[in-house]
Design a protein around this motif. Structure first.
Motif, PDB file in Angstrom:
ATOM      1  N   GLU A  29      27.823  34.542  40.691  1.00  0.00           N
ATOM      2  CA  GLU A  29      26.667  35.446  40.632  1.00  0.00           C
ATOM      3  C   GLU A  29      25.524  34.814  39.832  1.00  0.00           C
ATOM      4  O   GLU A  29      24.359  34.921  40.220  1.00  0.00           O
ATOM      5  N   MET A  30      25.849  34.147  38.737  1.00  0.00           N
ATOM      6  CA  MET A  30      24.829  33.486  37.930  1.00  0.00           C
ATOM      7  C   MET A  30      24.119  32.400  38.745  1.00  0.00           C
ATOM      8  O   MET A  30      22.895  32.255  38.680  1.00  0.00           O
ATOM      9  N   LEU A  31      24.864  31.670  39.539  1.00  0.00           N
ATOM     10  CA  LEU A  31      24.283  30.623  40.375  1.00  0.00           C
ATOM     11  C   LEU A  31      23.479  31.218  41.527  1.00  0.00           C
ATOM     12  O   LEU A  31      22.406  30.722  41.872  1.00  0.00           O
ATOM     13  N   ARG A  32      23.959  32.319  42.099  1.00  0.00           N
ATOM     14  CA  ARG A  32      23.216  32.991  43.174  1.00  0.00           C
ATOM     15  C   ARG A  32      21.856  33.487  42.696  1.00  0.00           C
ATOM     16  O   ARG A  32      20.887  33.488  43.447  1.00  0.00           O
ATOM     17  N   MET A  33      21.799  33.935  41.456  1.00  0.00           N
ATOM     18  CA  MET A  33      20.557  34.479  40.891  1.00  0.00           C
ATOM     19  C   MET A  33      19.592  33.375  40.439  1.00  0.00           C
ATOM     20  O   MET A  33      18.443  33.658  40.128  1.00  0.00           O
ATOM     21  N   SER A  34      20.038  32.158  40.435  1.00  0.00           N
ATOM     22  CA  SER A  34      19.217  31.036  39.970  1.00  0.00           C
ATOM     23  C   SER A  34      18.231  30.603  41.059  1.00  0.00           C
ATOM     24  O   SER A  34      18.354  31.011  42.212  1.00  0.00           O
ATOM     25  N   PRO A  35      17.284  29.731  40.709  1.00  0.00           N
ATOM     26  CA  PRO A  35      16.346  29.210  41.710  1.00  0.00           C
ATOM     27  C   PRO A  35      16.977  28.201  42.672  1.00  0.00           C
ATOM     28  O   PRO A  35      16.335  27.806  43.640  1.00  0.00           O
ATOM     29  N   ALA A  36      18.207  27.762  42.410  1.00  0.00           N
ATOM     30  CA  ALA A  36      18.842  26.733  43.242  1.00  0.00           C
ATOM     31  C   ALA A  36      18.978  27.207  44.686  1.00  0.00           C
ATOM     32  O   ALA A  36      19.496  28.291  44.943  1.00  0.00           O
ATOM     33  N   GLN A  37      18.519  26.379  45.591  1.00  0.00           N
ATOM     34  CA  GLN A  37      18.622  26.657  47.018  1.00  0.00           C
ATOM     35  C   GLN A  37      19.584  25.707  47.710  1.00  0.00           C
ATOM     36  O   GLN A  37      19.983  25.944  48.842  1.00  0.00           O
ATOM     37  N   GLU A  38      19.913  24.609  47.026  1.00  0.00           N
ATOM     38  CA  GLU A  38      20.855  23.629  47.548  1.00  0.00           C
ATOM     39  C   GLU A  38      21.858  23.294  46.450  1.00  0.00           C
ATOM     40  O   GLU A  38      21.461  22.933  45.342  1.00  0.00           O
ATOM     41  N   ILE A  39      23.133  23.433  46.777  1.00  0.00           N
ATOM     42  CA  ILE A  39      24.208  23.122  45.844  1.00  0.00           C
ATOM     43  C   ILE A  39      24.974  21.928  46.419  1.00  0.00           C
ATOM     44  O   ILE A  39      25.462  21.983  47.553  1.00  0.00           O
TER      45      ILE A  39
ATOM     46  N   ALA B 276      33.386  28.788  49.257  1.00  0.00           N
ATOM     47  CA  ALA B 276      33.659  30.148  49.724  1.00  0.00           C
ATOM     48  C   ALA B 276      32.738  31.170  49.061  1.00  0.00           C
ATOM     49  O   ALA B 276      32.226  32.083  49.725  1.00  0.00           O
ATOM     50  N   LYS B 277      32.485  31.012  47.757  1.00  0.00           N
ATOM     51  CA  LYS B 277      31.687  32.006  47.035  1.00  0.00           C
ATOM     52  C   LYS B 277      30.183  31.816  47.194  1.00  0.00           C
ATOM     53  O   LYS B 277      29.413  32.761  47.002  1.00  0.00           O
ATOM     54  N   MET B 278      29.750  30.608  47.579  1.00  0.00           N
ATOM     55  CA  MET B 278      28.315  30.353  47.710  1.00  0.00           C
ATOM     56  C   MET B 278      27.852  30.306  49.163  1.00  0.00           C
ATOM     57  O   MET B 278      26.654  30.298  49.423  1.00  0.00           O
ATOM     58  N   ARG B 279      28.793  30.309  50.090  1.00  0.00           N
ATOM     59  CA  ARG B 279      28.454  30.296  51.518  1.00  0.00           C
ATOM     60  C   ARG B 279      27.530  31.469  51.841  1.00  0.00           C
ATOM     61  O   ARG B 279      27.769  32.595  51.444  1.00  0.00           O
ATOM     62  N   GLY B 280      26.449  31.179  52.526  1.00  0.00           N
ATOM     63  CA  GLY B 280      25.497  32.219  52.921  1.00  0.00           C
ATOM     64  C   GLY B 280      24.395  32.466  51.907  1.00  0.00           C
ATOM     65  O   GLY B 280      23.439  33.162  52.196  1.00  0.00           O
ATOM     66  N   TYR B 281      24.505  31.890  50.716  1.00  0.00           N
ATOM     67  CA  TYR B 281      23.488  32.083  49.672  1.00  0.00           C
ATOM     68  C   TYR B 281      22.575  30.877  49.515  1.00  0.00           C
ATOM     69  O   TYR B 281      21.476  31.006  48.997  1.00  0.00           O
ATOM     70  N   CYS B 282      23.061  29.707  49.928  1.00  0.00           N
ATOM     71  CA  CYS B 282      22.280  28.494  49.778  1.00  0.00           C
ATOM     72  C   CYS B 282      22.866  27.414  50.684  1.00  0.00           C
ATOM     73  O   CYS B 282      23.919  27.600  51.280  1.00  0.00           O
TER      74      CYS B 282
END
Length: 167
Positions: free
Chosen positions: A83-93, A112-118
Protein backbone atom coordinates in the motif's frame (compact mmCIF):
# COMPACT_ATOMS: atom_id res chain seq x y z
CA UNK A 1 21.35 2.58 8.12
CA UNK A 2 18.56 5.03 8.91
CA UNK A 3 14.96 4.02 8.23
CA UNK A 4 12.35 6.74 7.55
CA UNK A 5 8.63 6.73 7.04
CA UNK A 6 7.21 8.00 3.74
CA UNK A 7 7.23 11.61 4.99
CA UNK A 8 10.92 11.41 5.87
CA UNK A 9 10.58 11.18 9.65
CA UNK A 10 13.20 8.82 11.13
CA UNK A 11 11.65 5.69 12.63
CA UNK A 12 14.62 3.42 13.33
CA UNK A 13 18.27 2.69 12.57
CA UNK A 14 19.96 -0.59 11.76
CA UNK A 15 23.58 -1.56 12.39
CA UNK A 16 25.59 -4.55 11.26
CA UNK A 17 28.11 -6.17 13.55
CA UNK A 18 31.72 -5.95 12.40
CA UNK A 19 32.44 -9.51 13.59
CA UNK A 20 29.51 -11.29 11.88
CA UNK A 21 26.40 -10.85 9.76
CA UNK A 22 24.27 -9.99 12.80
CA UNK A 23 22.10 -6.88 12.56
CA UNK A 24 20.85 -4.67 15.36
CA UNK A 25 18.07 -2.08 15.47
CA UNK A 26 17.94 1.01 17.66
CA UNK A 27 16.35 0.42 21.03
CA UNK A 28 12.94 2.10 21.12
CA UNK A 29 12.71 2.46 17.32
CA UNK A 30 9.56 1.57 15.41
CA UNK A 31 9.34 -1.92 13.86
CA UNK A 32 10.42 -1.86 10.21
CA UNK A 33 8.65 -5.01 9.00
CA UNK A 34 5.88 -2.93 7.40
CA UNK A 35 8.13 -0.12 6.17
CA UNK A 36 10.28 0.26 3.06
CA UNK A 37 13.87 1.41 3.30
CA UNK A 38 14.35 4.54 1.17
CA UNK A 39 10.64 5.12 0.47
CA UNK A 40 10.90 8.70 1.73
CA UNK A 41 13.22 9.48 -1.20
CA UNK A 42 10.70 8.12 -3.71
CA UNK A 43 8.03 10.39 -2.19
CA UNK A 44 10.15 13.54 -1.71
CA UNK A 45 11.87 13.36 -5.10
CA UNK A 46 8.84 12.20 -7.08
CA UNK A 47 10.74 9.17 -8.38
CA UNK A 48 8.83 7.39 -11.14
CA UNK A 49 11.06 4.30 -11.61
CA UNK A 50 12.58 2.44 -8.66
CA UNK A 51 14.32 -0.88 -8.15
CA UNK A 52 13.00 -2.91 -5.23
CA UNK A 53 15.49 -5.23 -3.51
CA UNK A 54 15.74 -7.19 -0.27
CA UNK A 55 18.53 -5.50 1.65
CA UNK A 56 19.39 -1.93 2.51
CA UNK A 57 22.96 -2.51 1.34
CA UNK A 58 21.72 -3.57 -2.11
CA UNK A 59 19.59 -0.41 -2.28
CA UNK A 60 22.54 1.79 -1.26
CA UNK A 61 24.79 0.08 -3.81
CA UNK A 62 22.25 0.71 -6.59
CA UNK A 63 21.89 4.37 -5.53
CA UNK A 64 25.69 4.71 -5.65
CA UNK A 65 25.50 3.58 -9.28
CA UNK A 66 22.75 6.04 -10.18
CA UNK A 67 19.69 3.82 -9.74
CA UNK A 68 16.96 4.83 -7.27
CA UNK A 69 16.30 1.79 -5.11
CA UNK A 70 14.26 0.74 -2.09
CA UNK A 71 14.47 -2.34 0.14
CA UNK A 72 11.94 -4.37 2.06
CA UNK A 73 14.54 -5.35 4.64
CA UNK A 74 13.94 -9.07 4.30
CA UNK A 75 12.30 -11.66 2.10
CA UNK A 76 8.61 -10.81 2.53
CA UNK A 77 6.47 -8.06 1.03
CA UNK A 78 3.63 -7.16 3.36
CA UNK A 79 0.27 -5.64 2.47
CA UNK A 80 1.34 -2.47 4.33
CA UNK A 81 4.49 -2.21 2.21
CA UNK A 82 2.45 -2.76 -0.96
CA UNK A 83 0.00 0.00 0.00
CA UNK A 84 2.85 2.39 0.80
CA UNK A 85 4.39 1.71 -2.61
CA UNK A 86 1.02 2.04 -4.38
CA UNK A 87 0.55 5.49 -2.82
CA UNK A 88 4.00 6.62 -3.94
CA UNK A 89 4.81 8.48 -7.18
CA UNK A 90 6.49 5.32 -8.57
CA UNK A 91 4.95 4.23 -11.85
CA UNK A 92 7.55 1.60 -12.72
CA UNK A 93 8.85 -1.01 -10.28
CA UNK A 94 11.93 -2.99 -11.25
CA UNK A 95 11.98 -6.17 -9.16
CA UNK A 96 15.61 -6.99 -8.32
CA UNK A 97 15.38 -9.61 -5.59
CA UNK A 98 18.13 -12.10 -4.73
CA UNK A 99 18.92 -15.10 -6.92
CA UNK A 100 17.75 -17.70 -4.38
CA UNK A 101 14.53 -19.37 -3.25
CA UNK A 102 13.65 -16.57 -0.81
CA UNK A 103 14.29 -13.97 -3.51
CA UNK A 104 12.07 -15.81 -5.96
CA UNK A 105 9.27 -15.96 -3.38
CA UNK A 106 9.64 -12.23 -2.75
CA UNK A 107 9.65 -11.52 -6.51
CA UNK A 108 6.32 -13.33 -6.83
CA UNK A 109 4.85 -11.48 -3.81
CA UNK A 110 5.82 -8.08 -5.20
CA UNK A 111 4.48 -8.96 -8.65
CA UNK A 112 1.18 -10.27 -7.26
CA UNK A 113 0.57 -7.29 -4.96
CA UNK A 114 1.66 -4.58 -7.42
CA UNK A 115 0.10 -6.02 -10.58
CA UNK A 116 -2.34 -3.51 -12.04
CA UNK A 117 -0.91 -0.54 -10.10
CA UNK A 118 2.25 0.11 -12.09
CA UNK A 119 4.56 -1.26 -14.75
CA UNK A 120 6.61 -4.17 -13.42
CA UNK A 121 10.02 -5.19 -14.71
CA UNK A 122 12.22 -8.12 -13.78
CA UNK A 123 15.97 -7.87 -13.06
CA UNK A 124 17.84 -11.15 -13.12
CA UNK A 125 21.35 -10.67 -11.76
CA UNK A 126 24.11 -12.34 -13.83
CA UNK A 127 25.14 -15.92 -13.13
CA UNK A 128 27.27 -16.09 -10.02
CA UNK A 129 25.75 -12.93 -8.53
CA UNK A 130 23.37 -13.52 -5.62
CA UNK A 131 22.19 -9.91 -5.54
CA UNK A 132 22.93 -6.39 -6.77
CA UNK A 133 26.00 -6.07 -4.50
CA UNK A 134 27.60 -9.03 -6.25
CA UNK A 135 27.56 -7.26 -9.64
CA UNK A 136 30.79 -5.35 -9.05
CA UNK A 137 31.40 -4.32 -12.66
CA UNK A 138 29.52 -1.06 -13.31
CA UNK A 139 29.15 -1.88 -17.02
CA UNK A 140 27.65 -5.29 -16.19
CA UNK A 141 25.29 -3.68 -13.66
CA UNK A 142 24.08 -1.12 -16.21
CA UNK A 143 23.69 -3.79 -18.89
CA UNK A 144 21.70 -6.00 -16.49
CA UNK A 145 19.32 -3.22 -15.41
CA UNK A 146 18.89 -2.01 -19.01
CA UNK A 147 18.03 -5.56 -20.11
CA UNK A 148 15.38 -5.72 -17.38
CA UNK A 149 13.60 -2.73 -18.88
CA UNK A 150 12.88 -4.91 -21.91
CA UNK A 151 11.18 -7.52 -19.68
CA UNK A 152 7.87 -6.00 -18.72
CA UNK A 153 6.28 -8.79 -16.72
CA UNK A 154 2.88 -7.19 -16.27
CA UNK A 155 1.10 -4.19 -17.72
CA UNK A 156 -0.53 -1.72 -15.38
CA UNK A 157 -4.24 -1.02 -15.54
CA UNK A 158 -3.56 2.65 -16.29
CA UNK A 159 -1.88 1.74 -19.58
CA UNK A 160 -4.53 -0.62 -20.90
CA UNK A 161 -6.57 0.96 -23.67
CA UNK A 162 -10.07 -0.39 -24.01
CA UNK A 163 -11.75 -0.74 -27.36
CA UNK A 164 -15.51 -0.29 -27.59
CA UNK A 165 -17.32 -2.09 -30.35
CA UNK A 166 -20.59 -0.52 -31.40
CA UNK A 167 -23.10 -2.87 -33.02
Amino acid sequence: MPWHDSSGAPINAKWRATWSKLFFYARGGAPVRNMIYGIHLVYSRGIKRVIIVESETDAMYLWSNGYPAIAVGGSTFTDSQAEMLRMSPAQEIVIGTDNDAAGEKLREEVAAKMRGYCELYDVRWPEGAKDANDVRDEVALRRTVKAAMRRNIFTSARNIVSTHIVI
